[in-house]
Design an enzyme around this catalytic site. Structure first.
Site, PDB file in Angstrom:
ATOM      1  CE1 TYR A  78      -4.347   0.397  -0.297  1.00 35.94           C
ATOM      2  CE2 TYR A  78      -4.230  -1.695   0.928  1.00 35.94           C
ATOM      3  CZ  TYR A  78      -5.087  -0.830   0.158  1.00 35.94           C
ATOM      4  OH  TYR A  78      -6.251  -1.209  -0.173  1.00 35.94           O
ATOM      5  CD  GLU A  80      -4.937   5.008   1.092  1.00 37.05           C
ATOM      6  OE1 GLU A  80      -4.643   5.680   1.796  1.00 37.05           O
ATOM      7  OE2 GLU A  80      -5.686   4.143   0.731  1.00 37.05           O
ATOM      8  CG  ASP A 224      -9.232   9.891 -23.940  1.00 41.12           C
ATOM      9  OD1 ASP A 224      -8.262   9.183 -24.382  1.00 41.12           O
ATOM     10  OD2 ASP A 224     -10.171   9.655 -23.485  1.00 41.12           O
ATOM     11  CB  THR A 250      -5.347   3.541 -21.651  1.00 38.89           C
ATOM     12  OG1 THR A 250      -5.449   3.525 -22.876  1.00 38.89           O
ATOM     13  CG2 THR A 250      -6.793   3.643 -21.061  1.00 38.89           C
ATOM     14  CE  LYS A 253      -7.793   1.797 -25.450  1.00 40.91           C
ATOM     15  NZ  LYS A 253      -8.032   2.430 -24.402  1.00 40.91           N
ATOM     16  NE  ARG A 259      -7.306  -3.603 -19.281  1.00 44.05           N
ATOM     17  CZ  ARG A 259      -7.808  -3.503 -20.548  1.00 44.05           C
ATOM     18  NH1 ARG A 259      -7.400  -4.405 -21.518  1.00 44.05           N
ATOM     19  NH2 ARG A 259      -8.891  -2.687 -20.884  1.00 44.05           N
TER      20      ARG A 259
HETATM   21  N1  DSN Z   1     -12.832   0.213 -24.562  1.00 45.91           N
HETATM   22  C1  DSN Z   1     -11.655   1.072 -25.186  1.00 45.91           C
HETATM   23  C2  DSN Z   1     -11.601   0.811 -26.742  1.00 45.91           C
HETATM   24  O1  DSN Z   1     -11.718  -0.267 -27.162  1.00 45.91           O
HETATM   25  O2  DSN Z   1     -11.373   1.606 -27.531  1.00 45.91           O
HETATM   26  C3  DSN Z   1     -11.794   2.216 -24.964  1.00 45.91           C
HETATM   27  O3  DSN Z   1     -12.132   2.453 -23.761  1.00 45.91           O
END
Ligand code: DSN
Length: 445
Positions: A78, A80, A224, A250, A253, A259
């Site tokens: 932990y 925080e 984003d 994120t 990707k 993730r």
């Molecule tokens: N679910 C993601 C995607 O597949 O683009 C976006 O959050």
């Protein structure tokens, strides 16, 4: 003295050394011994990821190093707070881990500030609302069916329920964002926050054009870049800086990390963002994820990642050209990035029917709405495909006509119900995948 470990017999063999993608030895021996049922499911998933052509544009294959970092004892802690300002003792190793991730994020994206703690993209975006808006304020984003994201103020999301979501779209004739419309809506609605970016945007995002509008109405501009973060890091898409006030992304990707998510910003926005992430929305950061983000960012800073990012785009353009050659209708007429949105209306095969048939052929895509879709979101007209994962396996532009041919045969077979044709494609897919092993997987064929 070497300890001998009794390993249970496993239904798979380790791969030989793969050089760039080192063999991780017997996969999951402790898990196989302690929870065979779960181990079998994970092994089956590895098999699926090894054997199929994964075209979902938000998915990828992480390296063995990233994968290892996520499975470490850092999950036991932990922490925080932030480095040097924690609510727990015993942070001697965790503080430098998070500091490494923060410094690497700032360097890779040219940001003055980075917060690497958001658990994923939706919590990261929620933190932006908490930092810069009050419930009931107008917030503006691209409409979900036009390619936006749920958290950009769409009605069914908390962001659309707690804030007054106003939405822009793309032009019906070009499939491109209409900046006159964006400006008109912004002047009329005076949003506190404007989001650009989305989940089904096949074209370059004009951050400067959004920034001009955001400045005019005194809104915080949030880029984003979840989908294109790896392309930005590798110089294959323009950077949102210096135009955006905040960048949300994120990490799993095109960036090819675990993730997780990050918020990047100017130094002047650091305080409200950090406060919104913790203690505003979250408790302890996921330190194993933070470590894996740091590893991924180190990889993203290498010259080879630039090559990867440019290859993703080259593959997507080649795939789009090959699909157009076969008469398919692509939203906006093609792609500038990693993603292609196919409108299957002319084929008379609904997106979901096509996606399920392609899945049976070993090609994994997702059904998706297209702009002005007359069909319902759960049964839409399109499919969304992308090239991040196949590029990680080393497929190049020379393979894209073949991929387009498989998609064409899959959609045709979906229309005629020809399961033999799907099985034939599946066999070809499996063979090509075997010749192009994926990073991070440890299974032999
Ligand atoms: N679910 C993601 C995607 O597949 O683009 C976006 O959050």
């Amino acid at each position: 003295m070497t300890a001998s470990i009794d390993r249970p017999a496993l239904p798979y063999a380790p791969l030989p050394d793969r050089g760039l993608f080192p063999d991780r030895g017997l996969p999951h021996p402790a898990l196989a011994a302690g929870d065979p049922e779960l181990a079998a499911l994970i092994t089956a998933e590895e098999r699926l990821q090894a054997d199929t052509l994964r075209l979902i544009p938000s998915e990828n294959y992480v390296s063995s190093a990233v994968l290892e970092a996520t499975g470490t004892v850092l999950t036991n802690k932990y922490s925080e707070g932030y480095p040097g300002r924690r609510y727990y003792e015993g942070q001697q190793n965790i503080d430098p881990v998070e500091t490494l991730a923060v410094d690497r994020a700032k360097a890779v994206f040219g940001a003055e500030h980075a917060n690497v703690q958001p658990y994923s993209g939706s919590p990261a975006n929620l933190a932006v609302y908490l930092a810069f808006a009050e419930p009931g304020d107008a917030v503006m984003g691209m409409a979900l069916p036009m390619g936006g994201h749920l958290t950009h103020g769409w009605g069914v999301s908390a962001t659309g329920a707690w804030f007054r979501g106003v939405q822009y779209g793309v032009r019906a004739d070009t499939g491109l964002i209409d900046f006159d419309q964006v400006r008109d809506i912004a002047r009329r609605e005076r949003p506190k926050i404007i989001f650009c970016g989305g989940t089904a945007v096949p074209r370059t995002i004009d951050f400067a054009a959004f920034a001009e509008i955001a400045r005019e109405v005194d809104a915080v501009l949030v880029a984003d870049i979840a989908h294109i973060a790896g392309l930005v890091a590798g110089g294959a898409h323009p950077s949102p800086f210096p135009h955006a006030d905040v960048v949300s992304t994120t990490t799993h990707k095109t960036l090819r990390g675990p993730r997780g998510a990050m918020l990047l910003s100017r130094a002047s926005h650091a305080k409200p963002l950090d406060k919104a992430v913790f203690p505003g929305l979250q408790g302890g950061p996921h330190n194993h994820t933070t470590a894996a983000i740091a590893v991924a960012l180190r990889e993203a800073a290498q010259p080879s990642f630039r090559d990867y990012a440019h290859a993703v785009v080259a593959n997507a353009k080649a795939l789009a050209a090959a699909l157009l050659d076969r008469g398919f209708d692509l939203v906006s007429g093609g792609t500038d990035n990693h993603l292609i949105l196919m409108d299957l209306t002319p084929t008379e095969v609904p997106g979901k029917v096509a996606a399920k048939a392609l899945d049976r052929a070993g090609i994994v895509v997702n059904h998706n709405t297209v702009p002005y879709d007359p069909r319902k979101p759960f049964d839409p007209s399109g499919i969304r495909i992308g090239t991040p994962a196949l590029t990680s396996r080393g497929l190049g532009t020379e393979h894209m006509p073949l991929v387009a041919d498989w998609i064409d045969r899959g959609v045709t077979a979906a229309r005629s119900g020809d399961e033999d044709a799907l099985a034939a494609v599946r066999e070809e897919v499996t063979d090509l995948m075997a010749a192009h092993p994926a990073p991070g997987l440890s299974l032999a064929r």
